[in-house]
Design a protein around this motif. Structure first.
Motif, PDB file in Angstrom:
ATOM      1  N   TYR A   2       0.793  -1.084   0.029  1.00 40.04           N
ATOM      2  CA  TYR A   2       0.151   0.091  -0.102  1.00 40.04           C
ATOM      3  C   TYR A   2       0.725   1.133  -0.098  1.00 40.04           C
ATOM      4  N   GLU A   3       1.784   1.206   0.597  1.00 40.62           N
ATOM      5  CA  GLU A   3       2.880   2.469   0.719  1.00 40.62           C
ATOM      6  C   GLU A   3       4.285   2.370  -0.048  1.00 40.62           C
ATOM      7  N   ALA A  61       1.135 -13.008 -10.235  1.00 40.45           N
ATOM      8  CA  ALA A  61       0.584 -11.968 -10.959  1.00 40.45           C
ATOM      9  C   ALA A  61       0.413 -10.804 -10.118  1.00 40.45           C
ATOM     10  N   SER A  62      -0.411 -11.184  -8.780  1.00 40.01           N
ATOM     11  CA  SER A  62      -0.739  -9.689  -8.026  1.00 40.01           C
ATOM     12  C   SER A  62       0.644  -9.172  -7.383  1.00 40.01           C
ATOM     13  N   LEU A  68       4.395  -2.862 -10.074  1.00 44.86           N
ATOM     14  CA  LEU A  68       4.228  -2.043 -11.056  1.00 44.86           C
ATOM     15  C   LEU A  68       3.481  -0.825 -10.971  1.00 44.86           C
ATOM     16  N   LEU A  69       2.305  -0.950 -10.036  1.00 40.54           N
ATOM     17  CA  LEU A  69       1.567   0.324  -9.713  1.00 40.54           C
ATOM     18  C   LEU A  69       2.195   1.251  -8.720  1.00 40.54           C
ATOM     19  N   GLY A  70       2.855   0.456  -7.697  1.00 45.70           N
ATOM     20  CA  GLY A  70       3.577   1.212  -6.821  1.00 45.70           C
ATOM     21  C   GLY A  70       4.901   1.916  -7.139  1.00 45.70           C
ATOM     22  N   ARG A  78      -2.490   7.466  -5.253  1.00 45.27           N
ATOM     23  CA  ARG A  78      -2.870   6.177  -4.274  1.00 45.27           C
ATOM     24  C   ARG A  78      -4.174   5.730  -4.300  1.00 45.27           C
ATOM     25  N   LEU A  79      -5.301   6.624  -4.559  1.00 47.69           N
ATOM     26  CA  LEU A  79      -6.434   6.066  -4.649  1.00 47.69           C
ATOM     27  C   LEU A  79      -6.882   5.251  -5.872  1.00 47.69           C
ATOM     28  N   MET A  80      -6.362   5.806  -7.130  1.00 48.32           N
ATOM     29  CA  MET A  80      -6.460   5.011  -8.219  1.00 48.32           C
ATOM     30  C   MET A  80      -5.762   3.608  -8.367  1.00 48.32           C
ATOM     31  N   ARG A  81      -4.660   3.743  -7.632  1.00 42.80           N
ATOM     32  CA  ARG A  81      -3.471   2.725  -7.500  1.00 42.80           C
ATOM     33  C   ARG A  81      -4.333   1.546  -6.749  1.00 42.80           C
ATOM     34  N   ASN A  82      -4.929   1.780  -5.679  1.00 45.24           N
ATOM     35  CA  ASN A  82      -5.567   0.878  -4.739  1.00 45.24           C
ATOM     36  C   ASN A  82      -6.841   0.246  -5.414  1.00 45.24           C
TER      37      ASN A  82
END
Length: 356
Positions: A2-3, A61-62, A68-70, A78-82
């Motif tokens: 998440y961070e 894959a997760s 990649l998103l982080g 952060r909102l769209m990433r999560n």
């Protein structure tokens, strides 16, 4: 992740990448290899191997899309990433995990479409949240996921109990080593889920999540490799039930009311009396290794011996011919042959033995 804290720790990155690689290799192994490396000579369910492989590949894959998103894409949003990453998790390895758990239970083939129906609202909420940039996305997802988890746990405990009874009835020797381990996998996966669900960026928590992921990978491979295919022959089981039914009908309509005492009782008449047909009844006797005539003669001779013992006990004088007629025989010669086949000696010799 998440961070960003984990992205700056080399050891965590190695552990994170190692967990992803291990999940991928384990998934490919289960998908491509038919035989077992852990328990040689044991054949595990092929379908279970494929579902487990898909689950492990989804776990790998997760790890990839969170990294990649982080680190590359949506790093400042952060909102769209999560929204994207959490939804991808919920619609990939979560339903696959459920499918693996259901396929571990081999008592019957449970439908998987309810899993798809349960996951569908997550996709709808993802689209709505992306369009509206809804800050409540994570709260909704976590609440809905906890609800689904509770429902599934209740159902799975019920299913495992039924599975245990099925094992007890058909594979009693496997009862204690095939049930609780399925629940253990559920507990391990829920631990990982809770770790991520409560993750506030703590590096220690992220470390723990990866360690639990490695445990799950090892457990899934071991569980699949040591779970042998259990099959009950439905045809044989059906035949056994039919045989029990005919046996019960014979007791109810032939033996208890002493229908066998009827002179010249035919196979067709007996079949009609118990509510079946001549072919099924003949096949029943063949399967039992006994002819229809042998069955009737057995009942009649047993009836004869009971009558004679009763006469002796009461001090009455009876003849073999009288008792043979009372036991369903018109011909004494037919009775004599049947008696010797059943008792291994003549009626007269047997009667003398009873008097001595």
């Amino acid at each position: 992740m998440y961070e960003y804290e984990g992205l700056h720790d080399m050891f965590f990155i190695m552990l994170y990448g190692g967990a992803a690689m291990m999940a991928l290799l384990a998934g490919v192994y289960l998908w491509l290899r038919n035989g077992n490396a852990v328990s040689r000579g044991m054949e595990s369910p092929k379908e279970l191997r494929h579902w487990a492989a898909a689950f492990l590949i989804a776990v790998a894959a997760s790890h990839v899309w969170w990294a990649l998103l982080g680190a590359i894409w949506l790093t400042d949003d952060r909102l769209m990433r999560n929204i994207v990453a959490i939804t991808l998790d919920r619609i990939s390895f979560v339903p696959l995990m459920i499918c693996v758990l259901l396929r571990m239970l081999q008592d019957r083939r449970r439908p998987l479409w309810p899993v798809v129906v349960a996951i569908a609202p997550l996709l709808v909420w993802m689209v709505v949240s992306i369009v509206t940039r809804n800050d409540n996305f994570e709260q909704y997802i976590e609440g809905y996921s906890l609800l689904l988890s509770a429902v599934f746990i209740v159902y799975y405990i019920y299913a495992v109990r039924k599975y245990g009874r099925w094992l007890h009835d058909n594979f009693a020797d496997l009862e204690h080593k095939e049930v609780w381990q399925s629940l253990l996998l559920l507990v391990c996966i829920l631990l990982v889920y809770m770790v991520y669900a409560t993750n506030e960026g703590s590096l220690a928590v992220e470390y723990l999540a990866q360690v639990l992921t490695l445990v799950i990978i090892v457990f899934v491979v071991w569980r699949v490799e040591t779970l042998q295919t259990l099959v009950v022959d439905d045809t044989e089981q059906s035949e056994d039930k039919e045989d029990l039914m005919i046996s019960s009908l014979l007791v109810q309509y032939c033996e208890t009311p002493q229908l066998y005492l009827q002179h010249d009782l035919t196979l067709a008449q007996l079949a009609m009396a118990i509510g079946t047909n001549r072919t099924y009844l003949s096949a029943y006797f063949t399967a039992k290794g006994e002819t229809y005539n042998a069955y009737i003669n057995r009942l009649r001779i047993d009836h004869y011996t009971a009558l004679y013992r009763q006469a002796v006990a009461e001090g009455r004088t009876v003849t073999a011919q009288q008792l043979s007629m009372a036991s369903g025989y018109r011909s004494y010669s037919t009775f004599a042959v049947a008696f010797k086949q059943r008792m291994g000696q003549s009626a007269a010799a047997w009667m003398r033995e009873q008097q001595s």
